[in-house]
Scaffold this active site. Sequence first.
Site, PDB file in Angstrom:
ATOM      1  N   ARG A  59       0.816  -1.227   0.000  1.00  0.00           N
ATOM      2  CA  ARG A  59       0.000   0.000   0.000  1.00  0.00           C
ATOM      3  C   ARG A  59       0.842   1.266   0.000  1.00  0.00           C
ATOM      4  NH1 ARG A  59      -4.690  -0.764   4.341  1.00  0.00           N
ATOM      5  NH2 ARG A  59      -4.581   1.488   4.114  1.00  0.00           N
ATOM      6  N   ASP A 189       8.388 -23.334   4.743  1.00  0.00           N
ATOM      7  CA  ASP A 189       8.882 -23.562   6.090  1.00  0.00           C
ATOM      8  C   ASP A 189      10.386 -23.381   5.925  1.00  0.00           C
ATOM      9  OD1 ASP A 189      10.107 -24.784   8.345  1.00  0.00           O
ATOM     10  OD2 ASP A 189       8.179 -25.677   8.813  1.00  0.00           O
ATOM     11  N   HIS A 190      10.921 -22.258   6.395  1.00  0.00           N
ATOM     12  CA  HIS A 190      12.299 -21.940   5.999  1.00  0.00           C
ATOM     13  C   HIS A 190      13.302 -22.959   6.543  1.00  0.00           C
ATOM     14  CE1 HIS A 190      12.720 -19.934   9.925  1.00  0.00           C
ATOM     15  NE2 HIS A 190      14.015 -19.991   9.746  1.00  0.00           N
ATOM     16  N   GLU A 228      17.310 -20.719  21.058  1.00  0.00           N
ATOM     17  CA  GLU A 228      17.651 -19.364  20.607  1.00  0.00           C
ATOM     18  C   GLU A 228      18.094 -18.550  21.797  1.00  0.00           C
ATOM     19  OE1 GLU A 228      15.017 -17.523  17.464  1.00  0.00           O
ATOM     20  OE2 GLU A 228      13.664 -18.937  18.422  1.00  0.00           O
ATOM     21  N   ASP A 247       4.811 -21.275  17.047  1.00  0.00           N
ATOM     22  CA  ASP A 247       5.873 -20.568  16.323  1.00  0.00           C
ATOM     23  C   ASP A 247       6.973 -21.515  15.835  1.00  0.00           C
ATOM     24  OD1 ASP A 247       7.024 -18.005  15.520  1.00  0.00           O
ATOM     25  OD2 ASP A 247       8.555 -18.375  17.045  1.00  0.00           O
ATOM     26  N   HIS A 252       8.518 -25.953  12.220  1.00  0.00           N
ATOM     27  CA  HIS A 252       9.935 -26.273  11.997  1.00  0.00           C
ATOM     28  C   HIS A 252      10.343 -27.599  12.652  1.00  0.00           C
ATOM     29  CE1 HIS A 252       9.834 -22.268  10.589  1.00  0.00           C
ATOM     30  NE2 HIS A 252      10.088 -21.641  11.710  1.00  0.00           N
TER      31      HIS A 252
HETATM   32  C1  BG6 Z   1      10.692 -18.203  12.818  1.00  0.00           C
HETATM   33  C2  BG6 Z   1      10.051 -17.859  14.132  1.00  0.00           C
HETATM   34  O1  BG6 Z   1       9.835 -18.968  12.022  1.00  0.00           O
HETATM   35  O2  BG6 Z   1      11.866 -18.974  13.081  1.00  0.00           O
HETATM   36  C3  BG6 Z   1      11.002 -17.074  15.015  1.00  0.00           C
HETATM   37  O3  BG6 Z   1       8.878 -17.078  13.900  1.00  0.00           O
HETATM   38  C4  BG6 Z   1      12.283 -17.844  15.185  1.00  0.00           C
HETATM   39  O4  BG6 Z   1      10.421 -16.795  16.295  1.00  0.00           O
HETATM   40  C5  BG6 Z   1      12.841 -18.270  13.833  1.00  0.00           C
HETATM   41  O5  BG6 Z   1      13.200 -16.977  15.830  1.00  0.00           O
HETATM   42  C6  BG6 Z   1      14.034 -19.189  14.000  1.00  0.00           C
HETATM   43  O6  BG6 Z   1      14.639 -19.375  12.764  1.00  0.00           O
HETATM   44  P1  BG6 Z   1      16.204 -19.635  12.636  1.00  0.00           P
HETATM   45  O7  BG6 Z   1      16.409 -19.869  11.177  1.00  0.00           O
HETATM   46  O8  BG6 Z   1      16.887 -18.398  13.155  1.00  0.00           O
HETATM   47  O9  BG6 Z   1      16.475 -20.818  13.481  1.00  0.00           O
END
Ligand code: BG6
Length: 513
Positions: A59, A189-190, A228, A247, A252
């Site tokens: 936007r 899903d990265h 983390e 999350d 993941h």
């Molecule tokens: C994301 C979460 O999908 O993955 C975050 O929303 C998290 O909260 C992150 O910090 C962790 O990804 P990575 O690649 O840093 O382990």
Amino acid sequence: MVLNLFYPENIIMKQAESHILVIFGASGDLTKRKLIPALLELEKQNLLPEEFAVLGVSRTNLSDEDFRQRMTEFLPKDENELINKFLERLYYQPLSTAESYDYPVLRDRLFTIAKERNIPENFIFYLSTPPKLYDIIPQNLASVELNRSEDGFRRLIVEKPFGTDLASARELNLNLLNYFSEEQIYRIDHYLGKESVQNLLVTRFSNGIFEPIWNHNFIHHVEITSAESLGVEGRGGYYDSSGAMRDMVQNHLMQLVGLVAMEPPVIVEADAIRNEVLKVFQSLRPLNEEDLEKNVIRGQYIESHIGENLVKGYRQEEGVNPESRTETYVAMKFFIDNWRWASVPFYIRTGKKLPTRVTEVVIHFKRTPHHLFGPVHDAQQTHNQLVIRIQPDEGILLKFGMKVPGAGFNVQTVNMDFHYNDLANVHLPAAYERLLLDCMQGDATLYSRGDAVEQAWKYVQPIIDAWNNNPNIPIYGYPAGTWGPDVAENLVEGAEWRYPCKNLSNDGTYCEL
Ligand code: BG6
């Protein structure tokens, strides 16, 4: 077909067809922090299609030039020639994404760019917007026939979160399928884009030594940690309505469990692999209320001193309810009821504000049936362990017993390790780089399929419901900077959690956090 110099010479990369990538939510953080740097890296590696353009949409009122300028924030400051070439590929279109009347404008702009740059009608639409727009944008795209793939490919990438519970995930799937077919939908899903996660498949299925022992006969338990050291980092508002279960675990960590536990696929192809992952999720033993209280531990970080610094507790974070019962830590034990994994406990653990950032899978093998070399003092030392390090210090470590030189038969655990950073001249692609490239090539192997996403929700939903409905289920405080609540220590039967360091091959002597 092109040969890419940054990949080993015998790997021939398939080049993607020319296309335009449309990013919805282009003024957001993900675009400049992850997507644009990943695309630049693909440019550098010579992996972008011959003709390629990006159309940013949101936007905010920006010109092409403003957009290009903004996108440089996270790009390297050198390599001007390459960056300038890349920036010329970027365009921007201000749009009320929620309003269907604006979509003919989008369509016209897309066709104009396509004509100018001699690009066929191949379009990828990347949804990087607030999730409430995931229903509306596909519908609006369909209203101007941008979902129809008769004259070129049309693909839709959907960022997480994919639903906030089972019901919303189902509804979202149904809605998307009204306008796009499953083959056109790429759910990100990265974690699946991480090189070391994909290596799980190669470790298991390209080595004759692991697969024969990858089952209940030889494996004592499996442990997966994703820790983390950061907290919610300005995302308190989002996180407080999500929590670690939604999350990290539902997506993941479940995907990691899927790859560790799946049966060998018949071929390396999207559906063959995703069918096997789905079967794992279908075999997860449902947790009843009693198991759930015993086997799923939730925690929340509280204020503490880390060194000299006083670190805020979760409830003091901006955007978080001061009485929040949202979990920033989850540890759980569960079983996969199938032939391979009968009675092997799986333990997973994730949390924010833990001592270090590390993700790893640890396969704990059973002990030798008879202890020839004296009594077993230290359970950790006598189980062989295979540590598959996802990040950082990506690599693999095998721990096994060796004779201490000299008199007698004293056994000591030693390491055999491989670190990715020992590979010289090999480019380790970032997760988004790999995933974007795969979608460009029409390969959905590393994207989640709708049925698997729903199945993972189906498993975690009773846990979320029990936490919401039963205020007696405790949420344990843990001081920021520690490994989570004490009670989680007792979850692992007959062994202990591994307490990993940043460096893969720690053995208590050198631990970098
Ligand atoms: C994301 C979460 O999908 O993955 C975050 O929303 C998290 O909260 C992150 O910090 C962790 O990804 P990575 O690649 O840093 O382990």
